[in-house]
Design a protein around this motif. Sequence first.
Motif, short mmCIF file in Angstrom:
data_model
loop_
_atom_site.label_atom_id
_atom_site.label_comp_id
_atom_site.label_asym_id
_atom_site.label_seq_id
_atom_site.Cartn_x
_atom_site.Cartn_y
_atom_site.Cartn_z
N SER A 60 0.84 -1.21 0.00
CA SER A 60 0.00 0.00 0.00
C SER A 60 0.87 1.26 0.00
N GLY A 61 0.33 2.36 -0.47
CA GLY A 61 0.95 3.68 -0.31
C GLY A 61 2.38 3.79 -0.80
N VAL B 287 5.30 -7.67 11.18
CA VAL B 287 6.68 -7.34 11.58
C VAL B 287 6.91 -7.49 13.08
N ARG B 288 5.81 -7.55 13.86
CA ARG B 288 5.96 -7.71 15.31
C ARG B 288 6.33 -9.15 15.67
N VAL C 224 2.38 2.41 11.14
CA VAL C 224 0.99 2.72 11.50
C VAL C 224 0.96 4.10 12.14
N PHE C 225 -0.13 4.81 11.93
CA PHE C 225 -0.23 6.14 12.52
C PHE C 225 -1.67 6.56 12.74
N VAL D 213 5.07 -1.72 16.04
CA VAL D 213 5.09 -1.87 14.58
C VAL D 213 6.20 -1.01 13.97
N VAL E 271 11.98 4.10 6.26
CA VAL E 271 11.06 5.21 6.02
C VAL E 271 10.62 5.77 7.37
N SER E 272 11.12 6.97 7.68
CA SER E 272 10.73 7.67 8.90
C SER E 272 9.60 8.62 8.55
N PRO F 153 9.49 11.64 4.76
CA PRO F 153 8.41 12.23 3.96
C PRO F 153 7.55 13.20 4.77
N THR G 227 -1.51 8.77 0.75
CA THR G 227 -1.63 7.30 0.70
C THR G 227 -2.97 6.85 1.33
N PRO G 228 -3.34 5.58 1.16
CA PRO G 228 -4.53 5.05 1.86
C PRO G 228 -4.41 5.24 3.38
#
Length: 328
Positions: free
Chosen positions: A49-50, A98-99, A123-124, A143, A173-174, A218, A223-224
């Motif tokens: 995604s994204g 990933v956990r 996740v955010f 995550v 990716v931060s 970024p 993104t979704p």
Amino acid sequence: MAAISTFFLLFLIPIIPLSLLAILALIVRPRPIKIPIKSRHVFITGGSSGIGLALAQRAASEGARVSILARSAGKLDEAKQSIKLATGVEVATFSADVRDYDAVSKAIDESGPIDVLIVNQGVFTAKELEKQSPEDVKFTIDVNLVGSFNVIKAALPAMKARRDRGPASIALVSSQAGQVGIYGYAAYSASKFGLQGLAQSLQQEVIADDIHVTLIFPPDTDTPGFEEEQKSRPEVTAIIAASSGSMKTEDVARKAMDGIKAGKFTVSCNFEGFLLSLATTGMSPQRSFWLAFLEVITAGPIRLIALFFQWDWYNAIAKWSKTKMNKS
Ligand SMILES: NC(=O)C1=CN([C@@H]2O[C@H](COP(=O)(O)OP(=O)(O)OC[C@H]3O[C@@H](n4cnc5c(N)ncnc54)[C@H](OP(=O)(O)O)[C@@H]3O)[C@@H](O)[C@H]2O)C=CC1
Ligand SMILES: CCCCCCCCCCCCCCCC(=O)[C@@H](N)CO
């Protein structure tokens, strides 16, 4: 006599910056490097995604062998079809959280040794800490930060053992919220700030293995995941984040991929992001003597600009809190 000394002085002026440039060219570390993408194995977490999907598509179109990992098998399959349609390339998909270190490790072993690892899952939800449950906080850190450790730890042995396959890359990716704390992002910013420490330490540990670390920052990206976030984002979070505008997913992916290929440690995606990277560069490694030069000569002025941004943000917070209190 006077004419001679004026001439002499004019000659001296450029000597100072030029010698600074020369010194920096000698001392910047690690040394500049180029990371090839064509015919290499690029493994992307959150690749369904994204930003991750756009990166996968880009890597595929540049002739890489691509693997993507995410939780939902359905979304992975959709991503696979869309990349096939756009590029004709068949990517490999791996369903894992990933956990879960063992699941990640199994997927990575199955995929084969990685040349370019892009740790992008994230996740955010923007929410005041007061309104977040301890589980919300833990989920975000698990995550975004612990998951990134899991992915890197699982991939590292085979990446280090590779022989004669050219320089390798680990990119993370931060977010710009991983360079400065923002209202509503206490857990998210903490998870992304953590990546900075991870990346700096890791780069020192893997440089001798010809592995090169890249951190990508970024701004808001369409993104979704971002669409979902916007449904519940506090207004003041949106106001502060607007200082850096927003970007299209494809543009972020292009900036990110160019940064990885150029072997940059820090990759900013827009002009505000570039200022933010200058303001927050601190003790991070720098491979480019030009950028090092810019960092040295702008250090004072960029701090002043940063203080003006904080002034603006605290004014916005004060105004917003007042109208909120009047409403309730
Ligand atoms: N969009 C934005 O405004 C910005 C995003 N970023 C960062 O960019 C990265 C990508 O964001 P974006 O593209 O917007 O996100 P999306 O929500 O669109 O995509 C997230 C991806 O990560 C995967 N993922 C989520 N949780 C896990 C997990 N526990 N294990 C494995 N995979 C997981 C998702 O798949 P699945 O759910 O199936 O697991 C999906 O493939 C994130 O790290 C984010 O923090 C940074 C700045 C701005
Ligand atoms: C010295 C000069 C400073 C220059 C300006 C700085 C502007 C900073 C704005 C920060 C925006 C944070 C966006 C977070 C995006 C994100 O990660 C969420 N969408 C969740 O994914």
